[in-house]
Design a protein around this motif. Structure first.
Motif, PDB file in Angstrom:
ATOM      1  N   HIS A   1     -49.581 -24.251  62.971  1.00 55.27           N
ATOM      2  CA  HIS A   1     -49.204 -22.924  63.425  1.00 55.27           C
ATOM      3  C   HIS A   1     -50.352 -22.264  64.176  1.00 55.27           C
ATOM      4  O   HIS A   1     -50.157 -21.640  65.217  1.00 55.27           O
TER       5      HIS A   1
ATOM      6  N   PHE B   1     -43.364 -14.804  68.530  1.00 58.14           N
ATOM      7  CA  PHE B   1     -42.536 -15.932  68.120  1.00 58.14           C
ATOM      8  C   PHE B   1     -41.843 -16.549  69.339  1.00 58.14           C
ATOM      9  O   PHE B   1     -41.849 -17.774  69.528  1.00 58.14           O
TER      10      PHE B   1
ATOM     11  N   ALA C   1     -39.358 -15.278  59.484  1.00 58.87           N
ATOM     12  CA  ALA C   1     -40.538 -15.606  60.293  1.00 58.87           C
ATOM     13  C   ALA C   1     -41.157 -14.347  60.893  1.00 58.87           C
ATOM     14  O   ALA C   1     -42.386 -14.211  60.938  1.00 58.87           O
TER      15      ALA C   1
END
Length: 221
Positions: free
Chosen positions: A8, A46, A59
């Motif tokens: 990530h 995102f 998320a």
């Protein structure tokens, strides 16, 4: 750090230009306004690295550092957040291009250069607009607004330069068609990574000159 955390952290994040634009005036916001801005920024981050279909409330809340239930105080669902993110991104793109049009020099070249850079810097968000339009009405509406407003801007500039004699509908058709060609080329270059287009685009100045020439010739009488 776990493997998933490492993966990530290595992913691309939202370029500072749009992130800063979203957070502008944050110090003067009320707490609720700041939370909403954080959620929108998290959504933009995102979508800068993931397709629209992978967007989840969980998320976004994790990225923004807020409780899951807090999200629903500001947005009814993830599509509403996507709509706000993409609408804001369209406003950002339009603002940057209008600013470029007022720079010294060739307005057509300056705005084309600005769009080229915006497309490259924000390829993930542009992908949401260009590629995600079929499945998501939020993306479709934002992309249609971007196209419409830019076509109208090009037509107004053409009329100022040449006078009002040419039919409005003809000029709008030309602006739409030219915009579509530019988007297709830049999508192949920055989104789908067409190897032949990339090989032809190593000279960025040549690409800019080509796209500028397309606009000028296409809008000419």
């Amino acid at each position: 750090m776990s493997d998933s955390d490492q993966e990530h952290s290595s992913q691309p994040v939202l370029p500072s230009g749009f992130a800063d634009w979203l957070q502008h005036g944050r110090e003067d916001m009320r707490k609720g306004e700041r939370t909403r801005a954080e959620l929108v920024t998290a959504g933009a981050n995102f979508l800068a690295r993931e397709p629209l279909e992978r967007l989840t409330v969980a998320a976004i809340c994790k990225s923004a550092g807020v409780a899951h239930g807090t999200f629903y105080l500001y947005f009814p669902d993830k599509n509403a957040l996507a709509n706000e993110v993409l609408g804001a991104f369209v406003d950002y793109v339009q603002g940057r291009m209008r600013a470029a049009a007022h720079l010294p020099g060739d307005a057509a070249r300056n705005t084309t250069a600005a769009y080229l850079q915006l497309f490259e810097d924000n390829a993930g968000l542009m992908k949401c607009l260009v590629v995600g339009v079929d499945a998501f009405p939020e993306a479709r509406g934002a992309f249609q607004r971007l196209n419409r407003e830019w076509a109208e801007t090009v037509v107004r500039a053409t009329r100022r330069r040449e006078g009002p004699d040419r039919p409005q509908d003809d000029l709008m058709r030309r602006a739409y068609a030219l915009g579509g060609m530019v988007d297709q080329y830049l999508s192949a270059l920055f989104i789908t990574g067409d190897p032949w287009v990339r090989a032809l685009s190593e000279d960025r100045e040549a690409v800019l000159e080509m796209l500028t020439d397309l606009w000028k010739r296409g809008m000419a009488p």
